[in-house]
Scaffold this motif. Sequence first.
Motif, PDB file in Angstrom:
ATOM      1  N   SER A 153       0.816  -1.219   0.000  1.00  0.00           N
ATOM      2  CA  SER A 153       0.000   0.000   0.000  1.00  0.00           C
ATOM      3  C   SER A 153       0.846   1.264   0.000  1.00  0.00           C
ATOM      4  CB  SER A 153      -0.941   0.001   1.210  1.00  0.00           C
ATOM      5  OG  SER A 153      -0.215  -0.056   2.429  1.00  0.00           O
ATOM      6  N   GLN A 181      -2.601  -0.095  18.184  1.00  0.00           N
ATOM      7  CA  GLN A 181      -3.374  -0.801  17.168  1.00  0.00           C
ATOM      8  C   GLN A 181      -2.416  -1.347  16.113  1.00  0.00           C
ATOM      9  OE1 GLN A 181      -6.725  -1.228  17.170  1.00  0.00           O
ATOM     10  NE2 GLN A 181      -7.063  -0.002  19.012  1.00  0.00           N
ATOM     11  N   ALA A 229      -2.489  -2.613  11.949  1.00  0.00           N
ATOM     12  CA  ALA A 229      -3.287  -2.591  10.722  1.00  0.00           C
ATOM     13  C   ALA A 229      -2.373  -2.947   9.556  1.00  0.00           C
ATOM     14  CB  ALA A 229      -3.934  -1.234  10.507  1.00  0.00           C
ATOM     15  N   GLN A 259      -2.992  -2.105   6.216  1.00  0.00           N
ATOM     16  CA  GLN A 259      -3.055  -1.168   5.106  1.00  0.00           C
ATOM     17  C   GLN A 259      -2.662   0.215   5.587  1.00  0.00           C
ATOM     18  OE1 GLN A 259      -3.539  -2.184   2.116  1.00  0.00           O
ATOM     19  NE2 GLN A 259      -4.260  -4.252   2.566  1.00  0.00           N
ATOM     20  N   GLN A 278      -3.616   3.052   4.426  1.00  0.00           N
ATOM     21  CA  GLN A 278      -4.794   3.905   4.527  1.00  0.00           C
ATOM     22  C   GLN A 278      -5.471   3.728   5.882  1.00  0.00           C
ATOM     23  OE1 GLN A 278      -4.060   1.710   2.124  1.00  0.00           O
ATOM     24  NE2 GLN A 278      -5.052   2.201   0.176  1.00  0.00           N
ATOM     25  N   THR A 279      -5.502   2.481   6.373  1.00  0.00           N
ATOM     26  CA  THR A 279      -6.130   2.205   7.666  1.00  0.00           C
ATOM     27  C   THR A 279      -5.326   2.814   8.799  1.00  0.00           C
ATOM     28  OG1 THR A 279      -6.971   0.126   6.764  1.00  0.00           O
ATOM     29  CG2 THR A 279      -7.013   0.377   9.153  1.00  0.00           C
ATOM     30  N   GLY A 285      -5.966   6.396   8.796  1.00  0.00           N
ATOM     31  CA  GLY A 285      -7.337   6.609   9.263  1.00  0.00           C
ATOM     32  C   GLY A 285      -7.439   6.514  10.777  1.00  0.00           C
ATOM     33  N   LEU A 286      -6.711   5.569  11.391  1.00  0.00           N
ATOM     34  CA  LEU A 286      -6.717   5.433  12.843  1.00  0.00           C
ATOM     35  C   LEU A 286      -6.026   6.624  13.507  1.00  0.00           C
ATOM     36  CD1 LEU A 286      -5.917   1.613  13.140  1.00  0.00           C
ATOM     37  CD2 LEU A 286      -8.095   2.753  13.591  1.00  0.00           C
TER      38      LEU A 286
END
Length: 298
Positions: free
Chosen positions: A101, A227, A229, A231, A233-234, A237-238
């Motif tokens: 990504s 967290q 993730a 990706q 983008q994720t 986003g977080l």
Amino acid sequence: MNLELRQLRYFIAVAEELHVGRAAQRLHMTQPPLSQAIQGLEAMLGADLFIRQKRGITLSAAGHALLPEARRLIKDSLALPELVRCAALGEVGHISLAFVSTADYNLLPPLLRDFRSRYPQVQISLREATSDVQLEALRLGQIDLGLMIPPIPEKLADMLNYQAILSEPLILAAPSDSTWLSNKLQVSLLECQGQPLIIFPRAIAPAFYDSILGCFQSVGITPEIGQEAIQMQTIIGLVSAGMGIALVPQSVSNLKRPGVVYRELEQITPLIETGLAWRRDNHSPVLHAFIELTRKNK
């Protein structure tokens, strides 16, 4: 049935001239062998292609059906040398490319744009996948190329080639409303102490994961993993949702997301590398045309 292009050329000439003598002259041959060739073609196909009358010949229903197909086959045969030449040079064909990504914010768009402009007849299949998934897909021969974050595992070292394309430093992505965030263009990781870290799982990108934790350890901090993730983008986003901070490759700052700010780090960070991996036994001209293009653009 051993249908020859020569027979189709003879048939087309007679069908267009509707006169065996004129067709023979056009083909630079005598009339008897041309008549024999047409009769042989009719015997092979099991149908009369011409209606023969005293006043001349006309196409039969079978002849009318065959004529456009015969012209198409002859036309296609004339295109074969150019098709073969283009295929040998990697100018036509297909290539499947998987990418991490992070490549979507730096390498991938200009690479695809340049390749499509140079090789417009090549079909490209794209698949976003983490490095570990790409390595397995390469092992199984499911993709031609992987745009990934190294390293290549030792068990695949004899199977895969790897070419580095880009190296870039890590930067900080943080929630824009962070009260601790300095207004300076550069911040220290010490200012991030106590902030939850959002990061890739180590199994997906071990070198990337270790590089990020190494940055914190270099200033005596053990970050709390808030967290995980897979990706980019994720992850961003977080961060935007205020769930924590992230260290990301510099080019990810091209991903503009409300609620996220990017800052350079005062500490010298390890360079995150992205490169291409492919099977050593893949000799596709299209594949090597793509690889050669990336070398020229480095």
